[in-house]
Motif scaffolding. Structure first.
Motif, PDB file in Angstrom:
ATOM      1  N   ARG A  77      65.324  21.624  31.929  1.00 32.26           N
ATOM      2  CA  ARG A  77      65.805  20.389  32.533  1.00 32.26           C
ATOM      3  C   ARG A  77      66.118  19.311  30.894  1.00 32.26           C
ATOM      4  O   ARG A  77      65.203  19.617  29.942  1.00 32.26           O
ATOM      5  CB  ARG A  77      64.441  19.765  33.085  1.00 32.26           C
ATOM      6  CG  ARG A  77      64.219  20.346  34.405  1.00 32.26           C
ATOM      7  CD  ARG A  77      62.976  19.878  34.943  1.00 32.26           C
ATOM      8  NE  ARG A  77      63.132  18.398  35.095  1.00 32.26           N
ATOM      9  CZ  ARG A  77      63.627  17.718  36.160  1.00 32.26           C
ATOM     10  NH1 ARG A  77      64.144  18.694  37.167  1.00 32.26           N
ATOM     11  NH2 ARG A  77      63.635  16.591  36.560  1.00 32.26           N
ATOM     12  N   ILE A  78      67.019  18.516  31.154  1.00 34.11           N
ATOM     13  CA  ILE A  78      67.595  17.987  30.100  1.00 34.11           C
ATOM     14  C   ILE A  78      67.343  16.675  30.318  1.00 34.11           C
ATOM     15  O   ILE A  78      67.947  15.859  31.264  1.00 34.11           O
ATOM     16  CB  ILE A  78      68.868  18.562  29.625  1.00 34.11           C
ATOM     17  CG1 ILE A  78      69.120  19.656  29.283  1.00 34.11           C
ATOM     18  CG2 ILE A  78      69.439  17.392  28.541  1.00 34.11           C
ATOM     19  CD1 ILE A  78      70.548  20.257  29.114  1.00 34.11           C
ATOM     20  N   ALA A  79      66.741  15.714  29.381  1.00 34.83           N
ATOM     21  CA  ALA A  79      66.685  14.166  29.546  1.00 34.83           C
ATOM     22  C   ALA A  79      67.204  13.617  28.437  1.00 34.83           C
ATOM     23  O   ALA A  79      67.185  13.962  27.250  1.00 34.83           O
ATOM     24  CB  ALA A  79      65.254  14.062  29.424  1.00 34.83           C
ATOM     25  N   MET A  80      68.012  12.344  28.914  1.00 35.98           N
ATOM     26  CA  MET A  80      68.519  11.482  27.916  1.00 35.98           C
ATOM     27  C   MET A  80      67.606  10.505  27.252  1.00 35.98           C
ATOM     28  O   MET A  80      66.803   9.776  27.800  1.00 35.98           O
ATOM     29  CB  MET A  80      69.669  10.772  28.224  1.00 35.98           C
ATOM     30  CG  MET A  80      70.305   9.773  27.267  1.00 35.98           C
ATOM     31  SD  MET A  80      71.641   8.659  28.073  1.00 35.98           S
ATOM     32  CE  MET A  80      72.953   9.802  27.547  1.00 35.98           C
ATOM     33  N   ASP A  81      66.900  10.502  26.066  1.00 36.98           N
ATOM     34  CA  ASP A  81      65.892   9.766  25.487  1.00 36.98           C
ATOM     35  C   ASP A  81      66.628   8.748  25.069  1.00 36.98           C
ATOM     36  O   ASP A  81      67.701   8.434  24.511  1.00 36.98           O
ATOM     37  CB  ASP A  81      65.240  10.572  24.580  1.00 36.98           C
ATOM     38  CG  ASP A  81      63.892   9.913  24.031  1.00 36.98           C
ATOM     39  OD1 ASP A  81      63.362   9.265  24.864  1.00 36.98           O
ATOM     40  OD2 ASP A  81      63.358  10.477  23.032  1.00 36.98           O
ATOM     41  N   ASP A  82      65.725   7.351  25.096  1.00 33.16           N
ATOM     42  CA  ASP A  82      66.244   6.350  24.420  1.00 33.16           C
ATOM     43  C   ASP A  82      67.349   5.463  25.072  1.00 33.16           C
ATOM     44  O   ASP A  82      68.288   5.077  24.319  1.00 33.16           O
ATOM     45  CB  ASP A  82      66.201   6.512  22.915  1.00 33.16           C
ATOM     46  CG  ASP A  82      64.930   6.739  22.158  1.00 33.16           C
ATOM     47  OD1 ASP A  82      63.815   6.460  22.875  1.00 33.16           O
ATOM     48  OD2 ASP A  82      64.884   7.131  20.863  1.00 33.16           O
ATOM     49  N   PHE A  83      67.415   5.623  26.286  1.00 34.82           N
ATOM     50  CA  PHE A  83      68.742   5.261  27.045  1.00 34.82           C
ATOM     51  C   PHE A  83      68.949   3.807  26.657  1.00 34.82           C
ATOM     52  O   PHE A  83      67.950   2.914  26.896  1.00 34.82           O
ATOM     53  CB  PHE A  83      68.728   5.500  28.561  1.00 34.82           C
ATOM     54  CG  PHE A  83      69.957   5.129  29.342  1.00 34.82           C
ATOM     55  CD1 PHE A  83      71.087   5.969  29.162  1.00 34.82           C
ATOM     56  CD2 PHE A  83      69.966   4.072  29.910  1.00 34.82           C
ATOM     57  CE1 PHE A  83      72.355   5.632  29.749  1.00 34.82           C
ATOM     58  CE2 PHE A  83      71.073   3.619  30.462  1.00 34.82           C
ATOM     59  CZ  PHE A  83      72.397   4.407  30.545  1.00 34.82           C
ATOM     60  N   LEU A 116      69.604  10.670  39.538  1.00 34.13           N
ATOM     61  CA  LEU A 116      68.884  10.987  38.131  1.00 34.13           C
ATOM     62  C   LEU A 116      67.540  10.321  38.326  1.00 34.13           C
ATOM     63  O   LEU A 116      67.532   8.873  38.533  1.00 34.13           O
ATOM     64  CB  LEU A 116      69.762  10.647  37.166  1.00 34.13           C
ATOM     65  CG  LEU A 116      70.940  11.372  36.931  1.00 34.13           C
ATOM     66  CD1 LEU A 116      71.551  11.173  35.572  1.00 34.13           C
ATOM     67  CD2 LEU A 116      70.504  12.875  36.720  1.00 34.13           C
ATOM     68  N   PRO A 117      66.451  10.905  38.208  1.00 38.94           N
ATOM     69  CA  PRO A 117      65.099  10.060  38.023  1.00 38.94           C
ATOM     70  C   PRO A 117      65.203   9.506  36.755  1.00 38.94           C
ATOM     71  O   PRO A 117      65.611   9.950  35.839  1.00 38.94           O
ATOM     72  CB  PRO A 117      64.127  11.332  38.253  1.00 38.94           C
ATOM     73  CG  PRO A 117      64.778  12.373  37.644  1.00 38.94           C
ATOM     74  CD  PRO A 117      66.385  12.328  38.220  1.00 38.94           C
ATOM     75  N   VAL A 118      64.362   8.394  36.661  1.00 40.39           N
ATOM     76  CA  VAL A 118      64.198   7.432  35.698  1.00 40.39           C
ATOM     77  C   VAL A 118      63.013   7.384  35.120  1.00 40.39           C
ATOM     78  O   VAL A 118      61.950   7.222  36.062  1.00 40.39           O
ATOM     79  CB  VAL A 118      64.883   5.998  35.915  1.00 40.39           C
ATOM     80  CG1 VAL A 118      64.611   5.188  34.626  1.00 40.39           C
ATOM     81  CG2 VAL A 118      66.497   6.060  36.162  1.00 40.39           C
ATOM     82  N   LEU A 119      62.684   7.708  33.835  1.00 31.55           N
ATOM     83  CA  LEU A 119      61.210   7.633  33.163  1.00 31.55           C
ATOM     84  C   LEU A 119      61.286   6.195  32.333  1.00 31.55           C
ATOM     85  O   LEU A 119      62.088   6.170  31.404  1.00 31.55           O
ATOM     86  CB  LEU A 119      60.819   8.576  32.558  1.00 31.55           C
ATOM     87  CG  LEU A 119      59.246   8.645  32.019  1.00 31.55           C
ATOM     88  CD1 LEU A 119      58.874  10.239  31.882  1.00 31.55           C
ATOM     89  CD2 LEU A 119      59.524   8.168  30.460  1.00 31.55           C
ATOM     90  N   ALA A 120      60.229   5.242  32.524  1.00 33.54           N
ATOM     91  CA  ALA A 120      60.206   4.488  31.495  1.00 33.54           C
ATOM     92  C   ALA A 120      59.073   4.499  30.520  1.00 33.54           C
ATOM     93  O   ALA A 120      58.127   4.834  31.064  1.00 33.54           O
ATOM     94  CB  ALA A 120      59.684   3.070  32.392  1.00 33.54           C
ATOM     95  N   GLU A 121      59.548   4.397  29.465  1.00 33.10           N
ATOM     96  CA  GLU A 121      58.868   4.593  28.124  1.00 33.10           C
ATOM     97  C   GLU A 121      58.109   3.262  27.772  1.00 33.10           C
ATOM     98  O   GLU A 121      58.411   2.227  27.921  1.00 33.10           O
ATOM     99  CB  GLU A 121      59.531   5.311  26.914  1.00 33.10           C
ATOM    100  CG  GLU A 121      60.013   6.493  26.982  1.00 33.10           C
ATOM    101  CD  GLU A 121      60.623   7.168  26.040  1.00 33.10           C
ATOM    102  OE1 GLU A 121      60.174   8.105  25.482  1.00 33.10           O
ATOM    103  OE2 GLU A 121      61.805   6.378  25.316  1.00 33.10           O
ATOM    104  N   GLY A 122      56.609   3.299  27.055  1.00 32.90           N
ATOM    105  CA  GLY A 122      56.124   2.209  26.492  1.00 32.90           C
ATOM    106  C   GLY A 122      55.402   0.936  27.263  1.00 32.90           C
ATOM    107  O   GLY A 122      55.391   0.108  27.146  1.00 32.90           O
ATOM    108  N   LYS A 128      65.473   8.208  30.393  1.00 34.71           N
ATOM    109  CA  LYS A 128      64.327   7.734  29.942  1.00 34.71           C
ATOM    110  C   LYS A 128      64.871   6.373  29.243  1.00 34.71           C
ATOM    111  O   LYS A 128      65.491   6.171  28.170  1.00 34.71           O
ATOM    112  CB  LYS A 128      63.720   8.484  28.675  1.00 34.71           C
ATOM    113  CG  LYS A 128      63.143  10.152  29.170  1.00 34.71           C
ATOM    114  CD  LYS A 128      62.709  10.748  28.201  1.00 34.71           C
ATOM    115  CE  LYS A 128      61.103   9.940  27.836  1.00 34.71           C
ATOM    116  NZ  LYS A 128      60.158  10.992  26.851  1.00 34.71           N
ATOM    117  N   ILE A 129      64.230   5.289  29.939  1.00 36.79           N
ATOM    118  CA  ILE A 129      64.395   4.031  29.324  1.00 36.79           C
ATOM    119  C   ILE A 129      63.624   3.777  27.885  1.00 36.79           C
ATOM    120  O   ILE A 129      62.506   3.939  28.109  1.00 36.79           O
ATOM    121  CB  ILE A 129      64.245   3.006  30.241  1.00 36.79           C
ATOM    122  CG1 ILE A 129      64.807   3.296  31.581  1.00 36.79           C
ATOM    123  CG2 ILE A 129      64.561   1.561  29.771  1.00 36.79           C
ATOM    124  CD1 ILE A 129      64.566   2.163  32.841  1.00 36.79           C
TER     125      ILE A 129
END
Length: 795
Positions: A683-689, A739-745, A708-709
């Motif tokens: 699986r590939i995620a775009m980091d720091d979108f 696409l699922p979205v993951l919120a960081e921080g 990934k927000i």
């Protein structure tokens, strides 16, 4: 009274005439062959062959005369005086030998005519002495005119015979000379016989001591045949020996021609023989070299004097070619025996290839083989010279250090041939911007330096700007990758007083230019030294951190926003320095990427995270960050495949996080790598979108499975309307793209409540768990709680 016509028709025994003709012909042919043989002999051998030729020729002439005289039967008593007969033989041999010696020893057509005249007069002297020995019962009277004609015939035909013999080789070519000599003898004899008139006188009696005609005929014939046979036998033996010598000479000549070096056999300054290699070297036919002077090909006395004083030792000289050009050669002389006489052989070796190789070696000792620029040693020597010149003139000296940006990526992506082409292009482009007082060198790899005498820093800055602009406008040959470089500048005597410090400070300024955005130039400042030294120490320690066990992984949980359940972990790298303690990833990760240590560190992170995840009973996902350097590495896909096979981790449990900045430098290469990883089941995620460039186009072009927000957008999302609007837009974009979205921080309940209200899929932050060793999350990795990951797998 008897005359010549009467003698020929009525008073001659034609059997004896035939014998005389045979003796004369054999004598003439033998003499001509012996003369030819003597002309090719040397020294004492030549004198011996001339003596044999004189004996054979003189005795043949003498025998022809007396046998012809014996064939004369006038019908009156006659005989021969023994003493005068013997004297006539001596005269024939002596004068024949004199004429033949003159023709052979002096050589040339003039000497041949003179020698032939002496031979003709010898025939006459022998004839008239023999006629004086003829004792007959009568009176002999002579016709002066006929005598003169006989003398002329003998001299002219004798000279013609020797002239025809000059240069004649082989029996067929010698036949004309033998025929002319036969005519000289016979024409003189019979003409001279026509000059005499015999008047019988019964009152005169033949001396009792005179030898009778019959006995003299037998004696003369036997003696002549014996002499001629001995001469022929000697000639045959010598021809055989010469044949053997010729075979040996041909063998030696073949060996000499097989030699690569030129070989010349000389006597004095005269070339006797030369091999094919020497002829090819000087550009002349091999046959044309014999007889020429060695000094004509080796001009100057120095080389010949060196050869004479140091035989058997190599001497360097210059060889003159046929077109007049001079080439360097090495010559060595050796005394040899050639043709039974002492000679000396000279070996000639062409030094042009060696000189060219020496020149190339000399060039490579001071220049870079790829670019042709000065190397580090030559640059150091030139700096020392310019430092002294700057001291004397009061001017300044600038050193510009250049380093190509991301040169390793060029080699990895386009191959080393493209990298070499880029280095050559940099050398060509920068050199075109320099004048005669400036110098460029390649110090190694992609490091270059420029030396510039100047009046101040402004001149050095203008040169740096011109170089950067020229490199931006130029490309490698064949339209390869764009050239990018950074430049650091240090000045003498402002920044440093000696060479090593000047180069070090220019290199320090170069690192500052790279750290401040690349593609620019910076002057050295004193505070840079401390910063660069600190950075280099960290870089050095970072290269050994993995081997020393200083690296460790911590994990931060990722949860489902709706249920709060843990669905996976992100592996985060930590470095505990033995002296500095924990070093922030924000400090050491950029250093690792610039020094390419990130490849070794990234491989360790991948292996360790997959190994750890494979031990969890619960099939939770593990996310690993991959840098831009790793994405552009051609070995990343093979490494991931090998790690998955070795650890046994299911591919769907591995998630690769890629930042947008990793896609910018070479999107095509990044797209290929991500598609290959996707094909493995990852699986590939775009980091720091949202923090990079062209995010929407990247989402459309690349095969991402998650967004990934960045935490900077999530922070204060509950209190800042602008931030909230951005997060809502990203969540809506994710739903629209599926696409699922993951919120960081996520750090507060309010932030989490906002995400729940906006239907965000996943969250990660201090609120759910701080990055910690994986043992602290054993309840998730080894527990029995049903997980969202199972449902996702089944789906």
């Amino acid at each position: 009274m008897l005359t010549v016509v009467g003698c020929l028709v009525e008073a001659h025994d034609f059997r004896l005439v035939a014998l005389a003709a045979a003796i004369c012909a054999l004598s003439a042919l033998t003499t001509v062959c012996l003369i030819s043989h003597a002309s090719r002999a040397r020294a004492w051998a030549q004198a011996g062959w001339l003596a044999v030729a004189a004996t054979a020729g003189g005795s043949g002439i003498w025998a022809t005369h007396f046998i012809a005289m014996l064939a004369f039967a006038p019908g009156v008593p006659s005989g021969y005086d023994v003493a005068l007969t013997g004297i006539s033989l001596v005269i024939a041999v002596a004068l024949a030998g004199s004429g033949l010696s003159l023709a052979v020893l002096v050589g040339g057509r003039t000497a041949a005519w003179a020698g032939g005249a002496i031979l003709g007069f010898g025939i006459a002297a022998m004839h008239y002495t023999g006629m004086a020995a003829y004792d007959v019962a009568g009176h002999k009277t002579w016709d002066p005119a006929t005598v003169a004609v006989s003398l002329a015939l003998g001299g002219i035909l004798g000279g013609a015979a020797l002239v025809a013999q000059v240069g004649a080789r082989g029996l067929v070519r010698q036949l004309p000379a033998a025929l002319l000599l036969l005519l000289a003898i016979c024409s003189h004899h019979f003409t001279a016989m026509g000059a005499v008139t015999i008047t019988p006188d019964p009152t005169l009696a033949v001396s009792e001591a005179a030898v009778p005609n019959a006995w003299l005929a037998v004696a003369v014939a036997l003696a002549s045949f014996a002499i001629l046979l001995l001469a022929a036998a000697a000639l045959t033996l010598d021809v055989r020996d010469r044949g053997h010598a010729q075979v040996e000479a041909d063998r030696l000549r073949s060996l000499a021609n097989a030699a690569v070096e030129g070989l010349v056999v000389c006597t004095g300054d005269t070339i006797v023989s030369a091999n094919r290699a020497f002829a090819k070297l000087v550009g002349l036919p091999q046959a044309a070299l014999a007889g020429t002077a060695l000094s004509a090909h080796l001009p100057g006395d120095t080389a010949r004097l060196a050869l004479a004083s140091h035989p058997e030792r190599p001497v360097e000289a210059e060889l003159r070619l046929a077109d007049g050009a001079l080439v360097p050669v090495e010559i060595i002389m050796q005394s040899v025996e050639y043709g039974g006489r002492p000679h000396f052989a000279v070996a000639v070796r062409d030094l042009r290839a060696r000189r060219q190789a020496e020149s190339q070696i000399q060039f490579l000792a001071h220049h870079d083989a790829l670019t042709g620029l000065a190397n580090r040693a030559s640059f150091a020597k030139r700096i020392d010279q310019e430092l002294r010149a700057a001291d004397a003139s009061g001017r300044k000296l600038a050193v510009l250090c250049l380093d190509l940006d991301r040169f390793k990526e060029v080699n990895d992506l386009f191959g080393h041939a493209a990298g070499d082409a880029m280095l050559e292009s940099v050398a060509r482009i920068v050199s075109a911007e320099l004048d005669d007082t400036q110098m460029m060198a390649r110090l190694g790899g992609d490091e270059f330096a420029v030396l510039m005498p100047c009046a101040g820093p402004s001149e050095a800055g203008r040169l740096a700007e011109r170089i950067l602009e020229a490199l931006r406008a130029g490309r490698t040959d064949g339209g390869g990758p764009q050239i990018a470089t950074s430049i650091g500048i240090a000045l003498y005597p402002d920044d440093a007083q000696e060479r090593a410090a000047l180069l070090s400070y220019a290199d320090t300024a170069l690192y500052r230019a790279k750290s401040e955005g690349r593609g620019t130039y910076r002057f050295f400042e004193a505070k840079m030294g401390v910063e660069v030294r600190e950075r280099r120490l960290l870089e050095h320690d970072l290269r050994h951190a993995v081997a020393r066990g200083e690296m460790q992984l911590v994990y931060q949980p990722q949860t489902d926003v709706g249920t709060g359940e843990v669905i996976g972990f992100e592996a985060l790298l930590r470095w505990k320095h033995p002296e500095r303690g924990y070093v922030s990833p924000a400090v050491f990760i950029p250093i690792a990427e610039e020094s390419d240590a990130i490849l070794q560190i990234g491989e360790w992170v991948l292996r360790e995270a997959c190994r750890e995840a494979a031990t969890w009973p619960q099939p939770l996902a593990v996310a690993v960050n991959v840098s831009a350097v790793q994405i552009h590495s051609p070995h990343l896909v093979g490494l991931v495949h090998e790690v998955l096979l070795k650890t046994g981790l299911a591919p769907y449990r591995l998630e690769v996080e890629v930042t947008e900045t990793a896609l910018i430098s070479d999107p095509n290469r990044a797209l290929l790598t991500l598609r290959q990883l996707k094909a493995l089941g990852l699986r590939i995620a775009m980091d720091d979108f949202g923090t990079g460039y062209s995010s929407l186009s990247n989402l459309r072009s690349f095969p991402f499975d998650k967004i990934k927000i960045d935490g900077s957008f999530v922070r204060s999302v509950d209190s800042n309307e602008q931030t909230a609007a951005i997060v809502r837009s990203v969540l809506g974009l994710g739903r629209g793209l599926g696409l699922p979205v993951l919120a960081e921080g996520v750090e507060t309940e309010a932030e989490l409540g906002f995400l729940v209200a906006e239907r965000c899929h996943e969250a990660q932050g201090y609120l759910m768990g701080r990055p910690s060793p994986i043992g602290e999350f054993a309840q998730y990795t080894h527990g029995t709680i049903p997980l969202i990951a199972d449902a996702r797998k089944r789906a």
